[in-house]
Design an enzyme around this catalytic site. Sequence first.
Site, PDB file in Angstrom:
ATOM      1  N   ASN A   1       0.859  -1.189   0.000  1.00 54.39           N
ATOM      2  CA  ASN A   1       0.000   0.000   0.000  1.00 54.39           C
ATOM      3  C   ASN A   1       0.894   1.237   0.000  1.00 54.39           C
ATOM      4  O   ASN A   1       0.773   2.112   0.850  1.00 54.39           O
ATOM      5  CB  ASN A   1      -0.951  -0.005   1.190  1.00 54.39           C
ATOM      6  CG  ASN A   1      -2.070   1.018   1.040  1.00 54.39           C
ATOM      7  OD1 ASN A   1      -2.444   1.384  -0.076  1.00 54.39           O
ATOM      8  ND2 ASN A   1      -2.602   1.483   2.160  1.00 54.39           N
ATOM      9  N   LEU A   2       1.770   1.293  -0.981  1.00 53.58           N
ATOM     10  CA  LEU A   2       2.876   2.240  -0.971  1.00 53.58           C
ATOM     11  C   LEU A   2       2.447   3.656  -1.331  1.00 53.58           C
ATOM     12  O   LEU A   2       1.505   3.872  -2.090  1.00 53.58           O
ATOM     13  CB  LEU A   2       3.956   1.770  -1.948  1.00 53.58           C
ATOM     14  CG  LEU A   2       4.487   0.348  -1.718  1.00 53.58           C
ATOM     15  CD1 LEU A   2       5.581   0.031  -2.729  1.00 53.58           C
ATOM     16  CD2 LEU A   2       4.997   0.168  -0.293  1.00 53.58           C
TER      17      LEU A   2
ATOM     18  N   GLY B   1       6.219   8.328   0.621  1.00 52.99           N
ATOM     19  CA  GLY B   1       7.211   8.071   1.657  1.00 52.99           C
ATOM     20  C   GLY B   1       7.999   6.808   1.379  1.00 52.99           C
ATOM     21  O   GLY B   1       9.229   6.777   1.531  1.00 52.99           O
ATOM     22  N   HIS B   2       7.306   5.756   0.961  1.00 49.40           N
ATOM     23  CA  HIS B   2       8.004   4.521   0.595  1.00 49.40           C
ATOM     24  C   HIS B   2       8.915   4.747  -0.616  1.00 49.40           C
ATOM     25  O   HIS B   2      10.035   4.231  -0.667  1.00 49.40           O
ATOM     26  CB  HIS B   2       6.996   3.419   0.263  1.00 49.40           C
ATOM     27  CG  HIS B   2       6.128   3.012   1.404  1.00 49.40           C
ATOM     28  ND1 HIS B   2       4.803   3.372   1.481  1.00 49.40           N
ATOM     29  CD2 HIS B   2       6.385   2.281   2.518  1.00 49.40           C
ATOM     30  CE1 HIS B   2       4.287   2.865   2.590  1.00 49.40           C
ATOM     31  NE2 HIS B   2       5.220   2.211   3.236  1.00 49.40           N
TER      32      HIS B   2
ATOM     33  N   GLU C   1      11.983   7.390   9.217  1.00 54.74           N
ATOM     34  CA  GLU C   1      12.084   7.925  10.568  1.00 54.74           C
ATOM     35  C   GLU C   1      10.719   8.193  11.197  1.00 54.74           C
ATOM     36  O   GLU C   1      10.650   8.461  12.399  1.00 54.74           O
ATOM     37  CB  GLU C   1      12.936   9.195  10.556  1.00 54.74           C
ATOM     38  CG  GLU C   1      14.397   8.913  10.221  1.00 54.74           C
ATOM     39  CD  GLU C   1      15.253  10.163  10.135  1.00 54.74           C
ATOM     40  OE1 GLU C   1      14.692  11.282  10.221  1.00 54.74           O
ATOM     41  OE2 GLU C   1      16.479  10.030   9.972  1.00 54.74           O
TER      42      GLU C   1
ATOM     43  N   GLN D   1      10.480   2.002  16.003  1.00 58.99           N
ATOM     44  CA  GLN D   1      10.840   0.836  15.193  1.00 58.99           C
ATOM     45  C   GLN D   1      12.276   0.946  14.694  1.00 58.99           C
ATOM     46  O   GLN D   1      13.039  -0.034  14.731  1.00 58.99           O
ATOM     47  CB  GLN D   1       9.890   0.712  14.008  1.00 58.99           C
ATOM     48  CG  GLN D   1      10.298  -0.355  13.003  1.00 58.99           C
ATOM     49  CD  GLN D   1       9.339  -0.437  11.831  1.00 58.99           C
ATOM     50  OE1 GLN D   1       8.295  -1.066  11.927  1.00 58.99           O
ATOM     51  NE2 GLN D   1       9.675   0.209  10.720  1.00 58.99           N
TER      52      GLN D   1
ATOM     53  N   LEU E   1       2.939  11.152   5.874  1.00 53.57           N
ATOM     54  CA  LEU E   1       2.334  10.173   4.976  1.00 53.57           C
ATOM     55  C   LEU E   1       2.310   8.807   5.648  1.00 53.57           C
ATOM     56  O   LEU E   1       3.278   8.372   6.258  1.00 53.57           O
ATOM     57  CB  LEU E   1       3.108  10.098   3.667  1.00 53.57           C
ATOM     58  CG  LEU E   1       3.125  11.357   2.796  1.00 53.57           C
ATOM     59  CD1 LEU E   1       3.726  11.038   1.421  1.00 53.57           C
ATOM     60  CD2 LEU E   1       1.732  11.954   2.634  1.00 53.57           C
TER      61      LEU E   1
END
Length: 287
Positions: A32-33, A36-37, A150, A155, A186
């Site tokens: 579900n990009l 940001g990805h 970031e 994580q 995002l």
Amino acid sequence: MNTVKTVRELRAAVARARGEGKRIAFVPTMGNLHSGHAALVTKAAQRADFVVASIFVNPLQFGAGEDLDKYPRTLAADQEKLLQAGCHLLFAPTVEEMYPDGMAVQTRVSVPQLSEGLCGASRPGHFEGVATVVSKLFNMVQPDLAVFGEKDFQQLAVIRAMVRDLNMPIQIIGEPTVRAEDGLALSSRNGYLSPEQRAAAPALYRTLNGMAEAIRRGQRDFSALVADGQAQLDAAGFRKDYLEVRHALTLRPAQVDDRDLVVIAAAYMGSTRLIDNLYLHLEEQTA
């Protein structure tokens, strides 16, 4: 860009690239990009010769009542975005490929302390699921470097600690959060928001930004700062999970003489849980 679905195919493709002397970068995702990805893949392509991405919605990191079943699966659209961003190989395994003996007997990887508190408090087992799947993916790909956003600050800290503690020869690179024009970070989960909720959601970033600016101006009463920030989030319609000022490297509660800080939050807008953070490095201690 090639797409493979088995560990054997993945390893064969990576071995060919490595045999050609290529530096390998890895970007793990749940699909579900969004932009940001794409920024993660672009950064990976700048740092390496061969970029591997994965799409796997990992059941091990979802708790009871979370959005595993409704998390969007958009493989065809994701493949196009990865191709445009500079990805060379996509690994899109099934749950059975990742956990062939079932999740109940899967060896787990746990990162203590950093996994506790913040998101770990409201999502027990989440970071164990993240660390487990990322360690598996790292062993499958064996990249020279891996890129993480970031926005998922805790994580990223967990992954860095895991790589350090388990002596994995992988460089971990953090990529700054990509935001909409109104400041909202995002996220694949932004699509769950109604138009009214989407209009209200940037208050999360505005609140964090205001807190960060106050710290830069010398505010060190973090409890008062958090209370004021929480009041702003309440007024905007958010339901609290947490809002904290923490030491950016250890994630312990911030102290007045800390130079590296993170203002970090998770809050619900309706049923949608949003997270965000702002990192601060203070060059000089102010009074």
